[in-house]
Design a protein around this motif. Structure first.
Motif, PDB file in Angstrom:
ATOM      1  N   ASP A 261      42.982  52.352  44.779  1.00 22.73           N
ATOM      2  CA  ASP A 261      42.554  50.947  44.815  1.00 22.73           C
ATOM      3  C   ASP A 261      42.316  50.602  43.312  1.00 22.73           C
ATOM      4  OD1 ASP A 261      41.154  48.697  45.592  1.00 22.73           O
ATOM      5  OD2 ASP A 261      39.394  49.462  46.117  1.00 22.73           O
ATOM      6  N   TYR A 262      43.028  49.489  42.872  1.00 22.23           N
ATOM      7  CA  TYR A 262      43.084  49.167  41.459  1.00 22.23           C
ATOM      8  C   TYR A 262      41.669  48.158  41.121  1.00 22.23           C
ATOM      9  CZ  TYR A 262      44.304  47.047  37.089  1.00 22.23           C
ATOM     10  OH  TYR A 262      44.265  46.672  35.661  1.00 22.23           O
ATOM     11  N   VAL A 263      41.181  48.466  39.972  1.00 18.94           N
ATOM     12  CA  VAL A 263      39.943  47.510  39.527  1.00 18.94           C
ATOM     13  C   VAL A 263      40.307  47.073  38.234  1.00 18.94           C
ATOM     14  CG1 VAL A 263      37.326  47.800  39.177  1.00 18.94           C
ATOM     15  CG2 VAL A 263      38.273  48.964  41.071  1.00 18.94           C
ATOM     16  N   ASP A 264      40.003  45.714  38.145  1.00 20.95           N
ATOM     17  CA  ASP A 264      40.131  45.055  36.623  1.00 20.95           C
ATOM     18  C   ASP A 264      38.922  45.357  36.068  1.00 20.95           C
ATOM     19  OD1 ASP A 264      40.879  43.900  34.517  1.00 20.95           O
ATOM     20  OD2 ASP A 264      40.880  41.911  35.800  1.00 20.95           O
ATOM     21  N   VAL A 265      38.711  45.891  34.895  1.00 27.61           N
ATOM     22  CA  VAL A 265      37.483  45.839  34.124  1.00 27.61           C
ATOM     23  C   VAL A 265      37.360  45.106  32.972  1.00 27.61           C
ATOM     24  CG1 VAL A 265      36.130  47.556  32.804  1.00 27.61           C
ATOM     25  CG2 VAL A 265      37.114  48.412  34.650  1.00 27.61           C
ATOM     26  N   LYS A 266      36.638  43.926  33.021  1.00 23.86           N
ATOM     27  CA  LYS A 266      36.513  42.923  32.018  1.00 23.86           C
ATOM     28  C   LYS A 266      35.813  43.209  30.723  1.00 23.86           C
ATOM     29  CE  LYS A 266      38.813  39.688  34.572  1.00 23.86           C
ATOM     30  NZ  LYS A 266      40.187  39.135  34.079  1.00 23.86           N
TER      31      LYS A 266
END
Length: 266
Positions: A261-266
């Motif tokens: 599950d891909y998570v974008d970290v800002k």
């Protein structure tokens, strides 16, 4: 090809043939036929779910005595447990789907596959065990009369296991760098009595992370599922990437790995 007999490079529909013949009431006299090097599913466990038919392959070598040709013999490899080979032919066994033997007159290499339909052959979690391997030998005369039959045993066992699944969800998405990320999931495995997937209570799973742009997952921590098979933990978000749960097989159940599950970290 005569029904119920092998031939030169012939294919035998074993499951159909088994249904066409009555099983012998007791183990018959020695036919002189020898089976060796019998391997089921490449020596690996047979993992079965709740609905899909599974067809594990097998291979063996067959040799016949003087006066008997390979084409006179129908060999049926099958699996059984908690019964005898003869009784397993009538019920409780895992049977041959087909067998194909080579052209040798008195010796040949054979291959084929078993058929495991969980809806009809597996009805208890106790079926997740080591099944004994046997071969039902039937020898025929030139005019298709049964000349002799025998159960050959002593080929060891084949492990049948319950299929398992695991899901994953990481949130929130996106997440601030250094923020808290909650990763959940659920482990389930085949319940052959209910023919559905149910929670795998207490099973430990590894939480793994793969940084974006790389190809390798690393284990972050290990978490045990609750009584319903649910997984939940919190981690610190440091970089964009993929999160997944994974676990290995047990003595009764296959392993499983979730898609990342891909998570974008800002």
């Amino acid at each position: 090809m005569r029904t119920g007999r092998t031939g030169s490079a012939a294919v035998l529909a074993g499951a159909l043939a088994l249904g066409a013949f009555a099983a012998p009431s007791a183990e018959a006299a020695d036919t002189g036929v020898k089976v060796s090097n019998l391997v089921v599913n490449g020596g690996k466990p047979i993992v079965v779910g709740t609905t899909a038919e599974v067809t594990p392959k097998f291979s063996f070598h067959i040799a016949t005595p003087s006066g008997t040709k390979v084409s006179d013999v129908t060999p049926f490899p099958f699996l059984y447990h908690d019964t005898t080979p003869a009784k397993a032919i009538d019920s409780g066994g895992i049977y041959t789907g087909f067998t194909e033997c080579g052209d040798g007159p008195r010796a040949a290499d054979c291959t084929g596959e078993l058929t495991v339909d969980p809806r009809y052959r597996l009805d208890s979690t106790n079926d997740a065990t080591a099944w004994k391997v046997a071969v039902w030998i039937r020898v025929w005369t030139a005019d298709d009369k049964l000349k002799g039959e025998q159960f050959l045993t002593g080929f060891g066992t084949a492990q049948v296991k319950r299929a398992a699944k695991v899901t994953v969800d990481a949130s929130p998405e996106p997440v601030a760098k250094g923020g808290k990320l909650t990763v959940t999931g659920r482990i389930t495995r085949a319940d052959w009595a209910r023919h559905t997937y149910t929670g795998f209570a207490g099973k430990a799973a590894k939480l793994q992370f793969r940084k974006a742009g790389t190809s390798t997952y690393s284990t972050v921590k290990t978490v045990s599922a609750d009584s319903a098979g649910a997984l939940r933990t919190t981690v610190t978000a440091a970089a964009d990437g993929y999160w997944r749960w994974t676990f290995g097989e047990t003595s009764t159940t296959g392993g499983a790995t979730a898609a990342g599950d891909y998570v974008d970290v800002k």
